[in-house]
Enzyme design. Structure first.
Site, PDB file in Angstrom:
ATOM      1  N   GLU A 112       0.787  -1.225   0.000  1.00  0.00           N
ATOM      2  CA  GLU A 112       0.000   0.000   0.000  1.00  0.00           C
ATOM      3  C   GLU A 112       0.826   1.285   0.000  1.00  0.00           C
ATOM      4  O   GLU A 112       0.409   2.277  -0.574  1.00  0.00           O
ATOM      5  CB  GLU A 112      -0.938   0.016   1.222  1.00  0.00           C
ATOM      6  N   SER A 395     -60.279 -11.505  -1.448  1.00  0.00           N
ATOM      7  CA  SER A 395     -61.282 -10.442  -1.563  1.00  0.00           C
ATOM      8  C   SER A 395     -60.788  -9.063  -1.158  1.00  0.00           C
ATOM      9  O   SER A 395     -61.511  -8.074  -1.317  1.00  0.00           O
ATOM     10  CB  SER A 395     -62.512 -10.800  -0.722  1.00  0.00           C
TER      11      SER A 395
END
Length: 733
Positions: A112, A395
């Site tokens: 890094e 329903s």
């Protein structure tokens, strides 16, 4: 022979030399000016750059030790700003620098920031190298322009989103990196970094990653394992050894090679480590992590949808640092969870019996609470039954697709007459069914002519389908679309007594009846704050779905579903509380109905609202077509009970307000209403079919040619996902 002046040649030579000298001076002067110009240009660029840097740096946010050392988790809050969970934070085991292996430190530095121990937090050499690499297209493959210290600052203070990689942010990042490098030792900076980086799978920090991936502490890992961990932060998902061993291997080998070039290990050691499989030593149980703490079961279904909405909005919760403010009422969420799981208030038949439910705020579309299931064990982010769309709503579809459009487009009053007489679905005649497919009601009887109010309160099927015929499919589809409901396949008549929608969709749609006709799109997240301080606010989109008169007349009818002695939802009656609701119960197609008791049902729903909140509840079994996957008639009322107790709970902290009759509606006495100044027809498209207008109330259903006796619609074909039933209906109540 010409006479020549002996000085003439000398003069010519001197003139030539003078000219050359003059030209040389001009040439030197041009290069001098060019060089000075170039130097001046770079000086100007430097001065401007330094000025711009200082201009941005002066507004840099503060950075504290707490920020550097804290986890980088995304924090989720409820509607009151109370913390609900920290994503990944529970999966972090902090490691002090004295316990960090030297090999890991050297691996991280090598891959890094090779000049980490020499730079002051910012490395001009690396910045220049990265700039050259960008221009030339060279990979210079191992490192970018940011130092380890800058990466730590970015993780601690700024957003990692690409859209936030601006000159201002980079300048402030560099300024803070200089300050951090001055205030903390290199080993402290490494400690912060090693404990903060995201390592995939909700894990933060390399100590925790060691436990998650290998089931060991950092100081027990070998060179190959440490090199793998050191390389993962660049792209933890891509380099996950459990999912992408090929990419993980390549990244680990890159780290090992960087360590060789940085003279941290020998080529022999690197070659030996490269031969080790990245799968070697991986833990199948994720080490010592306490996974029971990674997700709160109470908020799990809601949190799952929040994460999905975050990603849809372009945010990555795994990058950390986000503060996510949701619309969850945690008290309601907890009550709903306990109601479904404690087994004291409501008696459930067994642990496989499932419930899905969604509650929304009628005034703004905020999703208040959500139940994805019950007795789910240790499963997290599993099936969320509150948002599934593969079960018929029975329903509860009637107000949405049949009667709502009839009020809105045909100006029907609540007392308009509808027929409950023998009915055959048009176009269903076939060699095997020469008389077509019949539609029956739950009691296999016909009531003759009745009002819309009574037909809906009693949940009669035939009047609902005849109403849909009068409305027409195009207007019914438009009405549904205004309520946020649509499907790819065209709707048919069967959908008038059963839509394939979720409790979330249905709760949001019913909320439009409750608030006077406005549809608010439901949403989970109200605000997001990034680590860099940006704030994003979110809200609903609002559309006028229906008139205030339509909403009021529908509400006036649905009030009777629980209070009328003939209502289908009397088990949910809450005396004294102003509520409106509708039941939905779906029976089995007659092709398999003989495998179940005569009153068996596959699904049961209850959807309704107060003036403040709308709640939709589904109950049933995940696998309905099994010998034990059905609901008895008594068990179909469980949906009503869940709805009743949750609505009662919410009523404790909200006003019991009744609905106000709008000026567009006039009262006709006996609790009946009509649109002021509007006319309507007593006949419609349903009256044009002679076959379906020749029967009478004296007729009684006898053959089982389309329904059974449960009060839910049945048929001979199966359903297809969120599309309608192809040819044969189911009964519903």
């Amino acid at each position: 022979m010409d006479n020549q002046n002996p000085n003439q040649g000398g003069r010519v030579m001197r003139r030539t030399q003078h000219t050359q000298l003059k030209n040389n001076k001009k040439h030197f002067s041009w290069w001098k000016k060019a060089l000075l110009g170039i130097i001046g240009f770079f000086v100007l660029i430097f001065v401007l750059g330094a000025g711009l840097f200082m201009y941005y740096a002066k507004d840099s946010p503060k950075i504290t030790r707490t920020q550097l050392a804290s986890d980088n988790a995304t924090v989720v809050y409820d509607a009151n700003g109370k913390e609900l969970t920290r994503l990944g934070a529970q999966n972090r085991d902090y490691v002090n620098r004295k316990d960090i292996p030297r090999t890991l430190k050297r691996a991280i530095v090598s891959i890094e920031d090779r000049r980490f121990y020499k730079n002051d937090g910012v490395d001009p050499i690396r910045i220049a190298g990265a700039a050259v690499a960008n221009v030339t297209g060279s990979s210079l493959g191992l490192q970018g322009a940011s130092t380890l210290t800058q990466q730590l600052v970015k993780l601690s203070v700024f957003s990692t989103d690409a859209s936030d990689r601006t000159i201002r942010v980079k300048a402030q990042e560099a300024w803070l990196a200089l300050k951090v490098d001055k205030e903390y030792s290199k080993d402290q900076i490494l400690e912060f970094y090693i404990n903060k980086v995201y390592m995939g799978n909700g894990v933060y920090g390399m100590q925790t990653a060691a436990e998650y991936y290998f089931g060991k502490k950092l100081d027990k890992l070998n060179l190959s394992e440490l090199a793998l961990l050191a390389g993962m932060p660049q792209s933890p998902t891509v380099y996950d050894p459990t999912r992408n061993p090929q990419y993980a291997t390549a990244r680990r080998n890159t780290v090992l090679q960087a360590m060789v070039e940085n003279k941290e290990i020998s080529s022999t050691d690197a070659a030996k480590a490269k031969k080790v499989s990245v799968k070697s030593g991986l833990s199948s149980t994720h080490g010592t992590l306490d996974t029971s703490k990674t997700k709160d079961k109470i908020i799990d279904p809601y949190l799952k949808q929040v994460l999905a909405e975050l990603q849809k909005k372009g945010f990555d919760p795994n990058k950390g640092g986000l503060k996510v403010y949701t619309n969850m009422d945690y008290g309601a969420q907890k009550e709903m969870y306990n109601l479904a799981n404690d087994g004291t208030t409501i008696q459930f038949p067994d642990d496989k019996f499932q419930v899905g439910a969604t509650m929304v705020n009628n005034d703004n579309g905020k999703i208040v609470a959500m139940l994805g299931g019950r007795k789910t064990g240790d499963v997290t982010c599993g099936l969320n039954r509150a948002v599934q769309t593969d079960r018929s709503s029975g329903s509860t579809a009637k107000p949405l697709m049949d009667y709502g459009p009839a009020f809105q487009y045909l100006n029907w009053p609540t007392y308009r007459k509808v027929k409950d007489i023998p009915f055959t679905y048009p176009g269903t005649e076939s060699p095997t069914k020469p008389n077509g497919i019949k539609l029956y009601d739950f009691d296999k009887k016909y009531e003759g002519t009745m009002t819309v109010r009574n037909a809906l309160i009693q949940s009669r099927n035939i009047p609902a389908i005849r109403t849909l015929q009068d409305v027409g499919m195009s207007r019914a589809t438009e009405f549904l679309k205004n309520l946020g409901i649509s499907q790819k396949k065209e709707y048919d008549l069967v959908n008038g007594i059963g839509l394939y929608i979720s409790t979330l969709q249905e709760a949001a749609a019913y909320a439009a009846f409750a608030n006077g006709g406005s549809y608010h799109s439901p949403y989970y997240i109200s605000k997001i704050e990034t680590q860099s301080g940006k704030t994003y606010k979110f809200g609903t989109t609002t559309d006028k779905a229906m008139s205030a008169g339509t909403a009021f007349m529908m509400t006036s009818i649905l009030k009777g579903v629980t209070t009328d002695p003939m209502g289908s939802g009397t088990a949910a009656d809450i005396p004294g509380l102003n509520v409106a609701s509708k039941t939905g119960t779906v029976s089995y197609p007659d092709s398999i109905a003989n495998q179940y008791p005569s009153d068996a049902a596959s699904d049961s729903w209850m959807t309704g609202y107060t003036k403040n909140y709308s709640l939709s509840v589904w109950t049933g079994y995940d696998h309905a077509n099994t010998p034990t996957g059905f609901l008895t008639q008594q068990q179909t009322t469980i949906a009503q009970l869940v709805w009743k107790y949750m609505i009662s709970y919410m009523a404790q902290s909200s006003p019991n307000t009744d609905w106000t009759q709008p000026s567009s509606v006039v009262s006709k006495g006996n609790n009946e209403y009509a649109f002021a100044g509007k006319s309507y027809s007593n006949t419609g498209a349903s009256d044009l079919d002679s076959k379906n207008n020749s029967g009478s109330a004296s007729s009684s259903a006898s053959s089982n040619n389309g329904t059974n006796s449960t009060g839910t619609t049945t048929g001979n074909t199966t359903t297809n996902g969120n599309n309608s039933v192809a040819t044969s209906p189911f009964t519903t109540r």
